[in-house]
Design a protein around this motif. Structure first.
Motif, PDB file in Angstrom:
ATOM      1  N   UNK A  44      43.901  42.141  32.680  1.00 31.22           N
ATOM      2  CA  UNK A  44      42.518  41.980  33.145  1.00 31.22           C
ATOM      3  C   UNK A  44      41.959  43.274  33.746  1.00 31.22           C
ATOM      4  N   UNK A  45      42.791  44.027  34.452  1.00 34.99           N
ATOM      5  CA  UNK A  45      42.335  45.305  35.014  1.00 34.99           C
ATOM      6  C   UNK A  45      41.965  46.306  33.936  1.00 34.99           C
ATOM      7  N   UNK A  46      42.748  46.329  32.866  1.00 36.59           N
ATOM      8  CA  UNK A  46      42.445  47.232  31.753  1.00 36.59           C
ATOM      9  C   UNK A  46      41.156  46.814  31.043  1.00 36.59           C
ATOM     10  N   UNK A  47      40.925  45.511  30.953  1.00 38.86           N
ATOM     11  CA  UNK A  47      39.674  45.039  30.339  1.00 38.86           C
ATOM     12  C   UNK A  47      38.487  45.511  31.173  1.00 38.86           C
ATOM     13  N   UNK A  48      38.621  45.458  32.475  1.00 41.23           N
ATOM     14  CA  UNK A  48      37.548  45.932  33.361  1.00 41.23           C
ATOM     15  C   UNK A  48      37.288  47.414  33.135  1.00 41.23           C
ATOM     16  N   UNK A  49      38.355  48.212  33.033  1.00 39.16           N
ATOM     17  CA  UNK A  49      38.205  49.651  32.781  1.00 39.16           C
ATOM     18  C   UNK A  49      37.592  49.906  31.405  1.00 39.16           C
ATOM     19  N   UNK A  50      38.071  49.177  30.409  1.00 40.80           N
ATOM     20  CA  UNK A  50      37.541  49.313  29.047  1.00 40.80           C
ATOM     21  C   UNK A  50      36.051  49.005  29.030  1.00 40.80           C
TER      22      UNK A  50
END
Length: 92
Positions: A44-50
């Motif tokens: 989920x954190x990577x999705x936010x960054x993406x």
């Protein structure tokens, strides 16, 4: 979580430049599987960054990005019709 990301970048108003930037950003997080389609495991954190990175370049009135989410790849049935790319051999 496992996601499939697809995008559609308009050819109008610097579309080629936007297309290249979107491709490079998606490639950092996911595996490129076909033209404007990426997939893979992502947090989920990577999705936010993406999302934050893509929002710098996506033109809200011209372009679109869709992310299909699944808890796990095993819940996703995948069929290949036509050419099967050997680069994707670990996916089928």
């Amino acid at each position: 979580m496992y996601v499939v990301l697809v995008y559609d970048i308009s050819g109008n108003e610097n579309g080629q430049k936007t297309l290249g930037r979107v491709y490079k950003i998606c490639k950092k997080y996911l595996t490129h599987i076909q033209n404007s389609v990426f997939e893979g495991e992502i947090t989920p954190g990577q999705i936010t960054k993406l999302n934050a990175e893509l929002n710098k370049f996506i033109r809200k009135d011209l372009d679109s990005v869709i992310i299909f989410k699944s808890r796990n790849e095993r819940w996703l049935d995948k069929e290949f019709w036509g050419i099967k790319d050997d680069a994707l051999s670990n996916f089928y």
